[in-house]
Design an enzyme around this catalytic site. Structure first.
Site, PDB file in Angstrom:
ATOM      1  N   ARG A 215       0.848  -1.176   0.000  1.00 24.73           N
ATOM      2  CA  ARG A 215       0.000   0.000   0.000  1.00 24.73           C
ATOM      3  C   ARG A 215       0.890   1.235   0.000  1.00 24.73           C
ATOM      4  O   ARG A 215       1.978   1.234   0.574  1.00 24.73           O
ATOM      5  CB  ARG A 215      -0.904   0.045   1.239  1.00 24.73           C
ATOM      6  CG  ARG A 215      -2.170  -0.788   1.154  1.00 24.73           C
ATOM      7  CD  ARG A 215      -3.164  -0.223   0.153  1.00 24.73           C
ATOM      8  NE  ARG A 215      -4.450  -0.916   0.154  1.00 24.73           N
ATOM      9  CZ  ARG A 215      -4.746  -1.934  -0.604  1.00 24.73           C
ATOM     10  NH1 ARG A 215      -3.833  -2.436  -1.443  1.00 24.73           N
ATOM     11  NH2 ARG A 215      -5.949  -2.495  -0.564  1.00 24.73           N
ATOM     12  N   GLU A 244      -2.109   8.021  -4.151  1.00 25.49           N
ATOM     13  CA  GLU A 244      -2.424   7.603  -5.513  1.00 25.49           C
ATOM     14  C   GLU A 244      -3.890   7.872  -5.827  1.00 25.49           C
ATOM     15  O   GLU A 244      -4.728   7.785  -4.927  1.00 25.49           O
ATOM     16  CB  GLU A 244      -2.077   6.128  -5.726  1.00 25.49           C
ATOM     17  CG  GLU A 244      -2.846   5.158  -4.844  1.00 25.49           C
ATOM     18  CD  GLU A 244      -2.431   3.706  -5.073  1.00 25.49           C
ATOM     19  OE1 GLU A 244      -3.339   2.887  -5.338  1.00 25.49           O
ATOM     20  OE2 GLU A 244      -1.226   3.395  -4.967  1.00 25.49           O
ATOM     21  N   HIS A 262      -0.849   0.304  -9.732  1.00 30.17           N
ATOM     22  CA  HIS A 262      -1.608  -0.525  -8.790  1.00 30.17           C
ATOM     23  C   HIS A 262      -2.314  -1.670  -9.516  1.00 30.17           C
ATOM     24  O   HIS A 262      -3.549  -1.814  -9.447  1.00 30.17           O
ATOM     25  CB  HIS A 262      -2.627   0.335  -8.028  1.00 30.17           C
ATOM     26  CG  HIS A 262      -3.026  -0.261  -6.701  1.00 30.17           C
ATOM     27  ND1 HIS A 262      -3.318   0.498  -5.600  1.00 30.17           N
ATOM     28  CD2 HIS A 262      -3.199  -1.556  -6.296  1.00 30.17           C
ATOM     29  CE1 HIS A 262      -3.645  -0.276  -4.583  1.00 30.17           C
ATOM     30  NE2 HIS A 262      -3.579  -1.534  -4.983  1.00 30.17           N
TER      31      HIS A 262
END
Length: 269
Positions: A215, A244, A262
């Site tokens: 993360r 993000e 991601h």
């Protein structure tokens, strides 16, 4: 959704409006479930994220409002572990950097010392966070004859260390000082925010690579950019970022970083 079509990210007001009269919500990590949302959604009884991570859920708030919260563990272990290896190998062997150089029309002759990278086979793999995904990553290291060391909140039970290919528990500082390639797989929480910062990056070898598939926020991105600019570590591979998708644009000017949006769990299966 069509490929590359973004999910709609609703504001809290829009989400509250849609939750009126609804008993359940299936969401991604972009939906923030907190006291404010739950206090305005009186019919809501359950929230479920399609992700493994559930840091977007305020669990204390869910408990207070009697809302069940669930995530999706185990479904993506192997897929995410595959991608961790893809990112580690691309980072170590300078795949992105060399491809950009080729596409820019700079390849005029073969050279024995062009884009020398770091070997994976026989190296020491450090895993920060030895949960289900961490153990899946570790199992893959057996085929590369790697020594695997790991750090967790506590050592694994022996049968899980065997499952992880005989990985060895070490303290965090020892992990960072000895790993040739570091992969971060811990969940995000207040305790893991900036778990890797200036001090931790200084412990790492100048030849080491860092991969984060966990993360954003676990790594201090500003500190990592400075470390990469100063060649204090060799390279980084990042699938997740602080804030993000509005990540730190300082990464874009670096040659020694592999960036992906991601997608560690993004497979057709």
């Amino acid at each position: 959704l069509e490929e590359n079509q973004a999910d709609t990210i609703f504001s809290e007001a829009e989400l509250v409006s849609r939750l009126q009269g609804k008993f359940g919500m299936l969401c991604t990590s972009s939906a923030k479930v907190n006291c404010s949302l739950l206090s305005q959604s009186p019919d809501l009884k359950a929230v479920a994220t399609i992700a493994v991570g559930y840091d977007n859920f305020d669990l204390d708030a869910c408990t207070e409002y009697g809302v069940m919260a669930t995530n999706a563990p185990d479904v993506l272990n192997e897929t995410t572990a595959d991608f961790a290896w893809a990112l580690m190998m691309a980072t170590a062997r300078r795949v992105t950097e060399s491809e950009h150089w080729l596409r820019a029309g700079k390849w005029e002759k073969w050279s024995y010392n062009a884009f020398l990278g770091a070997d994976i086979h026989g190296a020491t793999l450090g895993i920060l966070g030895m949960g289900r995904i961490g153990r899946a990553i570790a199992r893959r290291a057996r085929g590369f004859d790697m020594q695997v060391i790991y750090h967790n909140r506590s050592p694994l039970e022996k049968h899980l260390e065997v499952e992880a290919g005989g990985a060895t528990y070490v303290e965090k500082e020892a992990l960072l000082r000895n790993a040739d390639h570091l992969i971060i797989v811990v969940p995000f929480s207040a305790d893991t925010h900036h778990l890797i910062g200036v001090r931790e990056l200084a412990w790492m070898k100048s030849t080491a690579t860092l991969v984060n598939i966990a993360r954003g926020g676990i790594v201090d991105d500003a500190a990592l950019i400075e470390a990469l600019q100063g060649n204090r570590i060799a390279a980084a591979g990042l699938d997740v970022f602080e804030n993000e998708p509005r990540f730190n644009r300082g990464f874009l000017g670096l040659h020694n970083v592999v960036l992906t949006p991601h997608i560690a769990s993004a497979s057709h299966r």
